[in-house]
Design a protein around this motif. Structure first.
Motif, PDB file in Angstrom:
ATOM      1  N   PHE A 220       0.831  -1.209   0.000  1.00 23.36           N
ATOM      2  CA  PHE A 220       0.000   0.000   0.000  1.00 23.36           C
ATOM      3  C   PHE A 220       0.866   1.261   0.000  1.00 23.36           C
ATOM      4  N   SER A 221       1.892   1.283   0.863  1.00 30.25           N
ATOM      5  CA  SER A 221       2.768   2.453   0.927  1.00 30.25           C
ATOM      6  C   SER A 221       3.530   2.634  -0.381  1.00 30.25           C
ATOM      7  N   SER A 222       3.930   1.511  -1.007  1.00 31.37           N
ATOM      8  CA  SER A 222       4.628   1.599  -2.291  1.00 31.37           C
ATOM      9  C   SER A 222       3.712   2.133  -3.379  1.00 31.37           C
ATOM     10  N   GLY A 223       2.473   1.663  -3.395  1.00 32.21           N
ATOM     11  CA  GLY A 223       1.512   2.137  -4.394  1.00 32.21           C
ATOM     12  C   GLY A 223       1.121   3.589  -4.182  1.00 32.21           C
ATOM     13  N   SER A 224       1.234   4.055  -2.935  1.00 29.61           N
ATOM     14  CA  SER A 224       0.899   5.450  -2.636  1.00 29.61           C
ATOM     15  C   SER A 224       1.876   6.430  -3.267  1.00 29.61           C
ATOM     16  N   SER A 225       2.970   5.915  -3.817  1.00 28.29           N
ATOM     17  CA  SER A 225       3.903   6.795  -4.539  1.00 28.29           C
ATOM     18  C   SER A 225       3.218   7.422  -5.747  1.00 28.29           C
ATOM     19  N   ALA A 226       2.080   6.833  -6.159  1.00 28.29           N
ATOM     20  CA  ALA A 226       1.317   7.411  -7.274  1.00 28.29           C
ATOM     21  C   ALA A 226       0.643   8.732  -6.887  1.00 28.29           C
ATOM     22  N   LEU A 227       0.646   9.064  -5.588  1.00 28.12           N
ATOM     23  CA  LEU A 227      -0.022  10.283  -5.128  1.00 28.12           C
ATOM     24  C   LEU A 227       0.943  11.461  -4.983  1.00 28.12           C
ATOM     25  N   THR A 228       2.197  11.241  -5.285  1.00 26.98           N
ATOM     26  CA  THR A 228       3.141  12.353  -5.212  1.00 26.98           C
ATOM     27  C   THR A 228       2.762  13.406  -6.241  1.00 26.98           C
ATOM     28  N   GLY A 229       2.865  14.642  -5.844  1.00 25.62           N
ATOM     29  CA  GLY A 229       2.508  15.737  -6.741  1.00 25.62           C
ATOM     30  C   GLY A 229       1.128  16.296  -6.485  1.00 25.62           C
ATOM     31  N   VAL A 230       0.339  15.637  -5.620  1.00 26.65           N
ATOM     32  CA  VAL A 230      -1.014  16.109  -5.326  1.00 26.65           C
ATOM     33  C   VAL A 230      -0.982  17.497  -4.682  1.00 26.65           C
ATOM     34  N   GLU A 231       0.087  17.770  -3.902  1.00 23.33           N
ATOM     35  CA  GLU A 231       0.168  19.027  -3.151  1.00 23.33           C
ATOM     36  C   GLU A 231       0.614  20.213  -4.000  1.00 23.33           C
ATOM     37  N   ALA A 232       1.068  19.959  -5.234  1.00 21.92           N
ATOM     38  CA  ALA A 232       1.682  21.021  -6.042  1.00 21.92           C
ATOM     39  C   ALA A 232       0.731  22.183  -6.308  1.00 21.92           C
ATOM     40  N   ILE A 233      -0.544  21.894  -6.514  1.00 20.73           N
ATOM     41  CA  ILE A 233      -1.504  22.966  -6.840  1.00 20.73           C
ATOM     42  C   ILE A 233      -1.650  23.936  -5.667  1.00 20.73           C
ATOM     43  N   SER A 234      -1.675  23.412  -4.441  1.00 19.53           N
ATOM     44  CA  SER A 234      -1.823  24.300  -3.283  1.00 19.53           C
ATOM     45  C   SER A 234      -0.586  25.167  -3.079  1.00 19.53           C
ATOM     46  N   ASN A 235       0.564  24.718  -3.557  1.00 18.75           N
ATOM     47  CA  ASN A 235       1.786  25.520  -3.460  1.00 18.75           C
ATOM     48  C   ASN A 235       1.818  26.623  -4.504  1.00 18.75           C
ATOM     49  N   ALA A 236       1.138  26.404  -5.620  1.00 16.92           N
ATOM     50  CA  ALA A 236       1.289  27.300  -6.777  1.00 16.92           C
ATOM     51  C   ALA A 236       0.044  28.143  -7.048  1.00 16.92           C
TER      52      ALA A 236
END
Length: 608
Positions: A220-236
């Motif tokens: 599950f933790s390995s597959g959660s690597s697919a969620l990286t980048g979700v936070e980018a919109i809130s930063n920009a």
């Protein structure tokens, strides 16, 4: 150099053209979601790589694991939507953690995200290169070179400005989404029409020997690597057109829907078609080959996958400079990151990101599998901190509807924390650098902040400080290498200052040269005192600085100021400088750190 710069990044833009550099939702989805969307190309594969340690019979567990990842995705999307409206000026996890948890949790989040964006570029470009070499195995040995070239191209593209890079990126991102949807549609059509044998996969619910909760959490933790980048919109958020928060929230929702469909579709097809991870061929490549065969559509999927994996690096280029601006405004990193470049982008942040990413790619030899765990844990730490920060915010402020918001953030914080812990427990040999570089980064932040505070204290005008001593006179020291127009020009300037004393200083390396120069000086300017400092070890700097220190000590007793005038000739063409010793630059560099000594350079411009 100027003409090359103009060719690569274009003409400078006026400050009042900044509004033209804002993004609409269509372009923002491409430029800020490319990282998250591209991660579906390796996220499902990471699940299978864990499950295969038991056997291919365990692959059916990828379905419930994918559902768990989608639950986490939903919690993160809802949570970051709340962050967008609560902190409309951007900053994401750094600002949320700093304001609600304190300075150091904020720095942990900020430091993690800075490193994460560097890893975003390195992972994305490395994964894209892997996709290219999967289709063309003969290029496999050139992975690092290809990846570095792509980083240089993306860096140059971003230096041209946000809108230009977004306009270019929109096409490959949407082509990738189209290609994957076509692949998923065709794959499902073949399944429903009975073209795919049902014995390629293990039925859901089949008992598997050796399965454990720990292994499932690891997958599950390995597959959660697919969620990286979700936070980018809130930063920009500052990159969006007005109303920025509303447009950012809609873009975030669109990204979440697309990511959910693509991720779950790839996981299902990989399971149903019995795809087994291969070191030299990606899971997406295997699915495309099974669905289409080696025809045009296969290469279309591979081509668009490679493009979005490479161009997903642009998410880092969009978010890294804006995060750096927030940290620089708080004086935790150099102020140069707050300066806009010729094209109104934060070019120092863009260049720094490109250079650091290239170093990382070379250090890891472009091997994506070594970078993904480090990349993922680097983003789940800020995930956990930002969710926890929002929990504290709702508990303190208790706005209308705060209970439901608290539940969303609590869910996101809990799952993100579990994923972070699982990364440390299951991939410690790959993620241990986080425990080293995070404290070092925080220490660096602290030292930079202390430096800025110390500088501000020393520069601030205060009436309680002692009045500076009055200057009673001025002694000028003039280093001379020969009898030339350069020296003559500097002497005239020195005499115009009405100094109490002018001392010419010559440093010969041979005794004969010392006598010859003294004779020439008597004819050249006998009224100016000459001091020769014989240097048997052929050093100009050491005897000169020693003499200046001696004069300065004696001058300070009488409140006299010592000024060193450094003659320097300027060649007509810049490249001519490499043909000369540049002694004047060395002298000036050494004297800059001498207290109570003023350094003045008198240039003499050559005409040919």
């Amino acid at each position: 150099m100027i003409s090359v710069k103009r060719f690569l990044i274009g003409r400078p833009l006026k400050s009042d053209q900044l509004g033209d550099q804002k993004l609409n939702k269509t372009k923002a989805l491409a430029i800020l979601s490319s990282d998250a969307l591209s991660s579906v190309a390796y996220g499902p594969e990471q699940i299978l790589l864990v499950l295969i340690t038991l056997s291919t019979a365990a692959f059916w567990y990828s379905i419930p694991i994918a559902i768990g990842v989608l639950v986490l995705l939903t919690a993160l999307i809802l949570s970051y939507r709340q962050i967008i409206f609560a902190y409309p000026h951007g900053g994401g996890a750094y600002v949320v953690s700093k304001e609600n948890l304190g300075k150091y949790p904020g720095l942990v989040a900020g430091g993690s995200l800075l490193v994460d964006y560097i890893l975003t570029v390195a992972v994305s470009v490395s994964a894209g290169t892997d996709a290219i070499t999967s289709a063309f195995p003969s290029l496999h040995s050139y992975n690092v070179i290809i990846a570095v070239i792509f980083v240089l191209l993306i860096t140059t593209l971003n230096l041209r400005g946000v809108t230009e890079s977004a306009s270019f990126l929109a096409y490959p991102v949407y082509l990738f989404v189209l290609a994957i949807f076509v692949m998923l549609g065709m794959g499902l059509f073949r399944i429903m029409s009975g073209d795919v044998p049902s014995d390629l996969h293990t039925p859901i619910g089949t008992p598997v020997a050796g399965i454990s909760l720990f292994l499932l959490l690891k997958a599950f933790s390995s597959g959660s690597s697919a969620l990286t980048g979700v936070e980018a919109i809130s930063n920009a958020i500052p990159n969006f057109k007005a109303p920025a928060p509303n447009n950012a929230a809609k873009t975030l929702a669109a990204m979440g829907v697309l990511l959910a469909f693509l991720f779950s579709g790839i996981v299902f097809l990989a399971y149903y078609y019995g795809i087994t991870p291969n070191e030299k061929v990606t899971v997406v490549s295997e699915i495309a080959e099974q669905v289409f065969g080696r025809n045009f559509m296969y290469f279309f999927v591979q081509g668009t996958t490679a493009l979005i994996l490479i161009l997903a690096a642009n998410t880092g280029y969009s978010a890294f400079p804006l995060l750096a601006v927030n940290l620089a405004k708080d004086k935790f990193i150099p102020r140069m990151f707050t300066v806009r470049g010729d094209r109104l982008g934060y070019s120092n942040g863009i260049l720094s990101l490109g250079i650091l990413s290239i170093i990382l790619i070379i250090a890891f030899e472009g091997r994506t599998e070594h970078l993904i765990p480090l990349y993922a844990v680097g983003v789940f730490i800020p995930f956990t901190l930002s969710q926890t920060g929002m929990m504290i915010k709702w508990i303190r402020q208790k706005p209308e509807g705060w209970v439901s918001k608290l539940i969303i953030n609590t869910t996101g914080a809990l799952i993100s924390f579990i994923v972070t812990i699982m990364f440390f427990l299951t991939k410690f040999p790959q993620v241990w650098p986080v425990l080293v570089f995070l404290p070092l980064i925080i220490l660096l932040f602290y030292r930079i902040r202390k430096h800025y505070e110390a500088v501000a204290d020393q520069l601030r005008i205060s009436t309680c400080e002692e009045e500076p001593l009055a200057i009673e006179g001025n002694i000028i020291i003039l280093p001379v290498a020969g009898i030339t127009h350069v020296v003559e020009n500097s002497l005239r300037y020195a005499q115009s200052l009405s100094a109490d004393q002018i001392i010419a200083v010559h440093v010969p390396f041979e005794r004969d040269d010392e006598n010859i120069f003294e004779e020439k000086w008597k004819k050249f300017h006998p009224e100016i005192r000459l001091v020769t400092l014989y240097s048997p070890y052929r050093s100009i700097i050491h005897p000169l600085t020693k003499f200046i220190d001696t004069v300065q000590r004696k001058a300070s007793e009488s409140n006299y100021q010592v000024t060193v005038i450094v003659p320097q000739f300027i060649p007509k063409k810049g490249w001519h400088n490499i043909l000369h010793n540049q002694s004047s630059l060395l002298i000036r560099a050494h004297l800059l750190y001498r207290r109570n000594v003023i350094i003045t350079t008198v240039p003499y411009h050559l005409k040919k």
